[in-house]
Design a protein around this motif. Structure first.
Motif, PDB file in Angstrom:
ATOM      1  N   LEU A  70       0.824  -1.208   0.000  1.00  0.00           N
ATOM      2  CA  LEU A  70       0.000   0.000   0.000  1.00  0.00           C
ATOM      3  C   LEU A  70       0.856   1.255   0.000  1.00  0.00           C
ATOM      4  N   ILE A  71       1.930   1.254   0.763  1.00  0.00           N
ATOM      5  CA  ILE A  71       2.819   2.423   0.803  1.00  0.00           C
ATOM      6  C   ILE A  71       3.380   2.706  -0.594  1.00  0.00           C
ATOM      7  N   ASN A  72       3.839   1.660  -1.282  1.00  0.00           N
ATOM      8  CA  ASN A  72       4.451   1.845  -2.595  1.00  0.00           C
ATOM      9  C   ASN A  72       3.425   2.071  -3.704  1.00  0.00           C
ATOM     10  N   SER A  73       2.157   1.820  -3.411  1.00  0.00           N
ATOM     11  CA  SER A  73       1.119   2.086  -4.415  1.00  0.00           C
ATOM     12  C   SER A  73       0.918   3.581  -4.627  1.00  0.00           C
ATOM     13  N   TYR A  74       1.284   4.378  -3.638  1.00  0.00           N
ATOM     14  CA  TYR A  74       1.084   5.840  -3.650  1.00  0.00           C
ATOM     15  C   TYR A  74      -0.391   6.222  -3.734  1.00  0.00           C
ATOM     16  N   LEU A  75      -1.280   5.284  -3.375  1.00  0.00           N
ATOM     17  CA  LEU A  75      -2.714   5.591  -3.377  1.00  0.00           C
ATOM     18  C   LEU A  75      -3.260   5.757  -1.963  1.00  0.00           C
ATOM     19  N   GLY A  76      -2.394   5.635  -0.976  1.00  0.00           N
ATOM     20  CA  GLY A  76      -2.830   5.777   0.411  1.00  0.00           C
ATOM     21  C   GLY A  76      -2.410   4.590   1.245  1.00  0.00           C
ATOM     22  N   ASN A  77      -1.888   4.861   2.435  1.00  0.00           N
ATOM     23  CA  ASN A  77      -1.405   3.813   3.333  1.00  0.00           C
ATOM     24  C   ASN A  77      -2.529   3.296   4.235  1.00  0.00           C
ATOM     25  N   THR A  78      -2.231   2.230   4.971  1.00  0.00           N
ATOM     26  CA  THR A  78      -3.109   1.818   6.055  1.00  0.00           C
ATOM     27  C   THR A  78      -3.070   2.917   7.124  1.00  0.00           C
ATOM     28  N   PRO A  79      -4.094   3.037   7.967  1.00  0.00           N
ATOM     29  CA  PRO A  79      -4.108   4.117   8.969  1.00  0.00           C
ATOM     30  C   PRO A  79      -2.844   4.200   9.824  1.00  0.00           C
ATOM     31  N   PHE A  88       0.264   7.160   9.938  1.00  0.00           N
ATOM     32  CA  PHE A  88       0.830   7.729  11.157  1.00  0.00           C
ATOM     33  C   PHE A  88       2.346   7.554  11.194  1.00  0.00           C
ATOM     34  N   ALA A  89       2.818   6.324  10.904  1.00  0.00           N
ATOM     35  CA  ALA A  89       4.256   6.054  10.925  1.00  0.00           C
ATOM     36  C   ALA A  89       4.983   6.870   9.874  1.00  0.00           C
ATOM     37  N   GLN A  90       4.395   6.993   8.697  1.00  0.00           N
ATOM     38  CA  GLN A  90       5.032   7.773   7.634  1.00  0.00           C
ATOM     39  C   GLN A  90       5.090   9.247   8.004  1.00  0.00           C
ATOM     40  N   GLY A  91       4.030   9.745   8.641  1.00  0.00           N
ATOM     41  CA  GLY A  91       4.029  11.139   9.081  1.00  0.00           C
ATOM     42  C   GLY A  91       5.151  11.409  10.072  1.00  0.00           C
ATOM     43  N   ILE A  92       5.326  10.519  11.036  1.00  0.00           N
ATOM     44  CA  ILE A  92       6.416  10.666  12.005  1.00  0.00           C
ATOM     45  C   ILE A  92       7.762  10.544  11.300  1.00  0.00           C
ATOM     46  N   GLU A 144      -8.247   3.864  15.263  1.00  0.00           N
ATOM     47  CA  GLU A 144      -7.856   3.993  13.855  1.00  0.00           C
ATOM     48  C   GLU A 144      -8.062   5.420  13.352  1.00  0.00           C
ATOM     49  N   VAL A 145      -9.191   6.024  13.694  1.00  0.00           N
ATOM     50  CA  VAL A 145      -9.461   7.392  13.256  1.00  0.00           C
ATOM     51  C   VAL A 145      -8.473   8.365  13.875  1.00  0.00           C
ATOM     52  N   THR A 146      -8.137   8.162  15.147  1.00  0.00           N
ATOM     53  CA  THR A 146      -7.195   9.058  15.830  1.00  0.00           C
ATOM     54  C   THR A 146      -5.817   9.015  15.188  1.00  0.00           C
ATOM     55  N   VAL A 147      -5.278   7.804  14.987  1.00  0.00           N
ATOM     56  CA  VAL A 147      -3.928   7.717  14.401  1.00  0.00           C
ATOM     57  C   VAL A 147      -3.942   8.193  12.952  1.00  0.00           C
ATOM     58  N   LEU A 148      -5.059   7.970  12.253  1.00  0.00           N
ATOM     59  CA  LEU A 148      -5.151   8.426  10.865  1.00  0.00           C
ATOM     60  C   LEU A 148      -5.126   9.950  10.794  1.00  0.00           C
ATOM     61  N   ILE A 149      -5.889  10.608  11.654  1.00  0.00           N
ATOM     62  CA  ILE A 149      -5.923  12.074  11.652  1.00  0.00           C
ATOM     63  C   ILE A 149      -4.554  12.651  11.979  1.00  0.00           C
ATOM     64  N   PHE A 150      -3.916  12.125  13.029  1.00  0.00           N
ATOM     65  CA  PHE A 150      -2.581  12.607  13.387  1.00  0.00           C
ATOM     66  C   PHE A 150      -1.587  12.325  12.263  1.00  0.00           C
ATOM     67  N   GLY A 151      -1.714  11.154  11.628  1.00  0.00           N
ATOM     68  CA  GLY A 151      -0.818  10.815  10.525  1.00  0.00           C
ATOM     69  C   GLY A 151      -0.963  11.770   9.354  1.00  0.00           C
ATOM     70  N   ILE A 152      -2.197  12.116   9.012  1.00  0.00           N
ATOM     71  CA  ILE A 152      -2.436  13.061   7.921  1.00  0.00           C
ATOM     72  C   ILE A 152      -1.853  14.425   8.260  1.00  0.00           C
ATOM     73  N   LEU A 173       0.592  15.060  10.139  1.00  0.00           N
ATOM     74  CA  LEU A 173       2.055  14.973  10.137  1.00  0.00           C
ATOM     75  C   LEU A 173       2.628  14.803   8.727  1.00  0.00           C
ATOM     76  N   GLY A 174       1.766  14.558   7.759  1.00  0.00           N
ATOM     77  CA  GLY A 174       2.228  14.442   6.368  1.00  0.00           C
ATOM     78  C   GLY A 174       2.207  13.045   5.806  1.00  0.00           C
ATOM     79  N   GLY A 175       1.581  12.084   6.516  1.00  0.00           N
ATOM     80  CA  GLY A 175       1.459  10.730   5.985  1.00  0.00           C
ATOM     81  C   GLY A 175       0.492  10.683   4.816  1.00  0.00           C
ATOM     82  N   ARG A 176       0.650   9.661   3.974  1.00  0.00           N
ATOM     83  CA  ARG A 176      -0.127   9.593   2.734  1.00  0.00           C
ATOM     84  C   ARG A 176      -1.491   8.938   2.953  1.00  0.00           C
ATOM     85  N   PHE A 177      -2.547   9.712   2.729  1.00  0.00           N
ATOM     86  CA  PHE A 177      -3.927   9.232   2.805  1.00  0.00           C
ATOM     87  C   PHE A 177      -4.540   9.335   1.418  1.00  0.00           C
TER      88      PHE A 177
END
Length: 218
Positions: free
Chosen positions: A44-53, A57-61, A174-182, A184-188
């Motif tokens: 999913l990360i390499n698809s560039y279409l959006g990561n798992t929630p 978060f991890a990508q944003g950090i 899931e919603v909490t980590v997704l919001i923080f990840g977005i 922080l710059g993670g790919r959604f």
């Protein structure tokens, strides 16, 4: 074989009776499952279409502190285990293995799988492969019975502490980590949505496959 989703965790020949009942075959199945889970997230990360929630978060950090996403995933899991202590949740061998093996293969997958930036349909193939890989991996490692992963354990610990339904607790996490990840710059993106809508079906389907192919010994 009946192709349906499984609503419970099946008992298999390799299912442990406690979190620390170890043997070579059980550990091997656990590691294969965790490796497939990590590869699923990497697809999913390499698809560039959006990561798992959690990968959002991890990508944003990762972007903020300048270390790779595999290490970020490991450190997030380690931090969750600290929370476990406060919530009186006990880890198992599978919990520790999840933290290390999943993070390693997630990072490895991002380095060896094709990167489909700007290629929607090829990226969509990686999303599908990611969901399938995560489903198979989850079915294998869950049926080992060696303890929940850090994130799953956090869910059950909060469920026990708050007495809120598991579905509500999981959704809130899931919603909490997704919001923080977005933030922080993670790919959604669309891949994140597809994953969220189908991962439960994928895991349930492959739990049924495992149950059908590997019934418990009588």
């Amino acid at each position: 074989m009946k192709f349906r989703t499984h609503r419970t965790i099946p008992i298999t020949p390799w299912t442990a009776r406690n979190y620390w009942e170890l043997n070579i075959s059980r550990i091997s199945i656990l590691f294969v499952g965790l490796a497939l889970f990590g590869f699923g997230e990497a697809f999913l990360i390499n698809s560039y279409l959006g990561n798992t929630p959690w990968a959002v978060f991890a990508q944003g950090i990762s972007k903020r502190i300048g270390i790779n996403i595999g290490w970020c995933t490991f450190f997030i899991s380690a931090a969750i285990l600290v929370i476990w202590v406060a919530l009186k949740q006990k880890p198992g061998f599978g919990t520790i293995a999840n933290m290390i093996v999943l993070a390693f293969f997630l990072q490895l997958g991002t380095e060896i799988f094709p990167i489909e930036k700007g290629k929607f349909y090829f990226g969509l193939i990686e999303v599908v492969l990611g969901i399938i890989s995560t489903g198979i991996g989850s079915a294998l490692y869950i049926t080992c019975g060696l303890g929940p992963g850090p994130r799953d354990g956090l869910m059950t610990a909060l469920h026990n502490k708050t007495k809120q339904p598991v579905v509500r607790v999981r959704l809130a996490i899931e919603v909490t980590v997704l919001i923080f990840g977005i933030l922080l710059g993670g790919r959604f993106g669309v891949g994140t949505v597809i994953y969220a809508l189908t991962i439960g079906l994928s895991i349930g389907f492959f739990l049924n496959v495992v149950a059908q192919l590997f019934p418990p010994k009588k």
